[in-house]
Design an enzyme around this catalytic site. Structure first.
Site, mmCIF file in Angstrom:
data_model
loop_
_atom_site.group_PDB
_atom_site.id
_atom_site.type_symbol
_atom_site.label_atom_id
_atom_site.label_comp_id
_atom_site.label_asym_id
_atom_site.label_seq_id
_atom_site.Cartn_x
_atom_site.Cartn_y
_atom_site.Cartn_z
ATOM 1 N N LYS A 1 56.827 45.880 55.556
ATOM 2 C CA LYS A 1 55.889 44.750 55.538
ATOM 3 C C LYS A 1 54.656 45.158 56.335
ATOM 4 O O LYS A 1 54.724 46.052 57.184
ATOM 5 C CB LYS A 1 56.530 43.513 56.180
ATOM 6 C CG LYS A 1 55.911 42.205 55.735
ATOM 7 C CD LYS A 1 56.399 41.761 54.360
ATOM 8 C CE LYS A 1 55.770 40.465 53.917
ATOM 9 N NZ LYS A 1 56.430 39.919 52.712
HETATM 10 P P1 NAD Z 1 49.656 31.973 49.762
HETATM 11 O O1 NAD Z 1 48.716 32.435 50.802
HETATM 12 O O2 NAD Z 1 49.298 32.159 48.338
HETATM 13 O O3 NAD Z 1 49.999 30.430 49.983
HETATM 14 C C1 NAD Z 1 50.476 29.898 51.197
HETATM 15 C C2 NAD Z 1 50.475 28.378 51.102
HETATM 16 O O4 NAD Z 1 51.040 27.833 52.291
HETATM 17 C C3 NAD Z 1 49.082 27.771 50.977
HETATM 18 O O5 NAD Z 1 49.139 26.640 50.135
HETATM 19 C C4 NAD Z 1 48.757 27.350 52.404
HETATM 20 O O6 NAD Z 1 47.794 26.298 52.453
HETATM 21 C C5 NAD Z 1 50.122 26.895 52.856
HETATM 22 N N1 NAD Z 1 50.287 26.906 54.316
HETATM 23 C C6 NAD Z 1 49.847 27.819 55.199
HETATM 24 N N2 NAD Z 1 50.186 27.476 56.437
HETATM 25 C C7 NAD Z 1 50.885 26.323 56.343
HETATM 26 C C8 NAD Z 1 51.518 25.454 57.277
HETATM 27 N N3 NAD Z 1 51.485 25.711 58.592
HETATM 28 N N4 NAD Z 1 52.148 24.354 56.793
HETATM 29 C C9 NAD Z 1 52.158 24.101 55.479
HETATM 30 N N5 NAD Z 1 51.588 24.872 54.551
HETATM 31 C C10 NAD Z 1 50.965 25.956 54.984
HETATM 32 O O7 NAD Z 1 51.053 32.712 50.086
HETATM 33 P P2 NAD Z 1 52.269 32.965 49.093
HETATM 34 O O8 NAD Z 1 52.116 34.345 48.534
HETATM 35 O O9 NAD Z 1 52.446 31.806 48.187
HETATM 36 O O10 NAD Z 1 53.480 33.049 50.128
HETATM 37 C C11 NAD Z 1 54.176 31.880 50.566
HETATM 38 C C12 NAD Z 1 55.533 32.293 51.113
HETATM 39 O O11 NAD Z 1 56.278 32.981 50.095
HETATM 40 C C13 NAD Z 1 55.496 33.258 52.300
HETATM 41 O O12 NAD Z 1 56.596 32.996 53.141
HETATM 42 C C14 NAD Z 1 55.653 34.614 51.646
HETATM 43 O O13 NAD Z 1 56.161 35.594 52.528
HETATM 44 C C15 NAD Z 1 56.680 34.255 50.572
HETATM 45 N N6 NAD Z 1 56.734 35.204 49.450
HETATM 46 C C16 NAD Z 1 55.630 35.496 48.706
HETATM 47 C C17 NAD Z 1 55.747 36.361 47.636
HETATM 48 C C18 NAD Z 1 54.597 36.672 46.720
HETATM 49 O O14 NAD Z 1 54.829 37.312 45.674
HETATM 50 N N7 NAD Z 1 53.383 36.257 47.000
HETATM 51 C C19 NAD Z 1 56.989 36.953 47.339
HETATM 52 C C20 NAD Z 1 58.092 36.634 48.119
HETATM 53 C C21 NAD Z 1 57.962 35.737 49.170
#
Ligand code: NAD
Length: 428
Positions: free
Chosen positions: A117
């Protein structure tokens, strides 16, 4: 509509250290598997942790130094794989935890990868597009000692996207003198990205939610869903669950949440978010609420899709959902996990629930290495097969050990990595 948008995150007490959480989860699985002490010691630490402090020229001509990390937890089953996060709260321990979870996630789905990561401490909303590009390119150059198609392959995570991956791919390619598309996944299609990658994590969330409901005997049309986080993962999960007939009643982003007990019109909400950059103010909502309140709504299914530590000792007993599908990484502390288990709340763990993203990243890497690209239908079908197989294997092990799905997933993953480590032996 009430106008009480709150911006406080759900967790108010001092948040748990994610690396401690990851190690406690590992220790529990290691005990269940009766892993020998030497193997335990090897697998409960990250293998490499790399910190970089690097200068970036800002738009006003000043120089600012940023701190970033790339951590590789394990490389035994193949190159390291894992996203890059931009966030003010990024820390070395957070990145270490996320890298460890990547190792288990790749092993649960049986992808030939280890776990890594990366992250940069920054607030991307305060940076111009040019500053973001400068920062990304310099960070890519700093971690180029580690990354590459055969060693460690980054992907998007919180606050990074296809454009970020394009800049990283270009920077590494410029340093090599030729294009190296397989350096990163989650790229735009025009430079070797894969069909289906942007939606893959949300699609995987949909597959495991349907699997969980099938096993619980629930009809999607009778299930209400609240989703925390409306970024890449949360918004696609909402869209696909809505299309399957689930009633999505609440969603949130960093600014707060919206709720309509009769269900939200998700396609209209997606348009609203694209126009306004937030879910707040959506005309189809009856109420606005805080992120903390969203988690405690009377819903059937909760999908945390934002950050770590959303369910803790502080709020776990008040969660009313019967099923938690962890789209985010590390949303549940070990204490909250115990409370959920005692209360019969089923948790589909992160290392299974959000593995759709890395699975299609693997497909993208394979396509790049072969310069031969597949159609989206084939990608989605393969993704569904892998997720359903993983769910079945996790469920079987959970039943065999009379434990939670999280520990079932850990037993599957840790055993695969331990077996690979044992057969390779200790160098020299
Ligand atoms: P992103 O940046 O696209 O979206 C994050 C979202 O969370 C946004 O809507 C943001 O406004 C919201 N957010 C941020 N801080 C917050 C808080 N304190 N309270 C509530 N909402 C909050 O990110 P993403 O890629 O959608 O990732 C989200 C989660 O999924 C993370 O934990 C990431 O590690 C996990 N994840 C992502 C992927 C991927 O392919 N992008 C894959 C596996 C896991």
């Amino acid at each position: 509509m009430a106008n009480s948008v709150m911006t406080t995150p759900a967790a108010t007490a001092a948040p748990a250290n994610p690396y401690t959480t990851a190690q406690r989860q590992f220790d529990q699985a290691a005990s269940l598997l009766e892993l020998d002490p030497g193997m335990r010691a090897v697998l409960r630490q990250v293998r490499r942790e790399f910190t970089v402090n690097f200068p970036v020229r800002m738009d006003d001509g000043t120089i600012r130094v940023f701190t970033g990390y790339r951590v590789q937890h394990n490389l035994t089953r193949g190159p390291a794989k894992g996203g890059i996060r931009y966030h003010p709260q990024v820390s070395l321990d957070e990145v270490k935890a996320l890298s460890m979870w990547m190792t288990w996630k790749c092993a649960v789905t049986n992808l030939p990868y280890g776990g890594a990561k990366g992250g940069v401490i920054c607030d991307p909303s305060q940076l111009s597009q040019q500053e973001l590009e400068n920062m990304t390119r310099r960070f890519a150059s700093e971690i180029s000692l580690l990354i590459g198609p055969e060693s460690d392959i980054p992907a998007p995570d919180v606050n990074t996207n296809q454009q970020t991956m394009a800049w990283i791919m270009d920077t590494i390619s410029m340093e090599k003198g030729y294009s190296v598309p397989a350096t990163v996944t989650g790229k735009p299609l025009s430079i070797g990205g894969s069909e289906g990658r942007p939606a893959a994590t949300g699609r995987g969330v949909k597959v495991v939610t349907l699997e969980a409901c099938r096993r619980l005997g629930w009809d999607p049309s009778e299930c209400s869903v609240a989703i925390q986080g409306f970024g890449n993962v949360g918004s696609v999960s909402a869209e696909l669950l809505h299309a399957e007939g689930f009633k999505v009643v609440a969603v949130s982003d960093v600014f707060g949440g919206i709720y309509n007990r009769d269900g939200l019109d998700v396609p209209a909400l997606l348009q609203h978010q694209a126009q306004h950059g937030r879910v707040g103010g959506f005309p189809g909502a009856r109420e606005e609420l805080s992120n903390a309140a969203l988690l405690e709504l009377p819903v059937t299914i909760l999908v945390p899709a934002a950050l770590e530590n959303q369910f803790s000792l502080e709020n776990a007993a008040r969660i009313q959902a019967k099923l938690v599908v962890e789209a985010a990484n590390g949303p549940t502390t070990p204490e909250a996990d115990d409370i959920f288990h005692q209360r019969g709340v089923v948790v589909v763990p992160d290392i299974l629930a959000n593995a759709g993203g890395v699975t299609v990243s693997y497909f993208e890497w394979v396509q790049d290495l072969q310069s031969f690209f597949w159609e989206e239908k084939e990608i989605n079908a393969r993704l569904t097969r892998i997720m359903e197989r993983a769910y079945q294997q996790v469920d079987d092990l959970a039943k065999e050990h009379r434990t939670t799905l999280r520990m079932g997933a850990y037993c599957l993953a840790v055993k695969r990595v331990a077996d690979a480590t044992a057969v390779r032996g200790i160098y020299p």
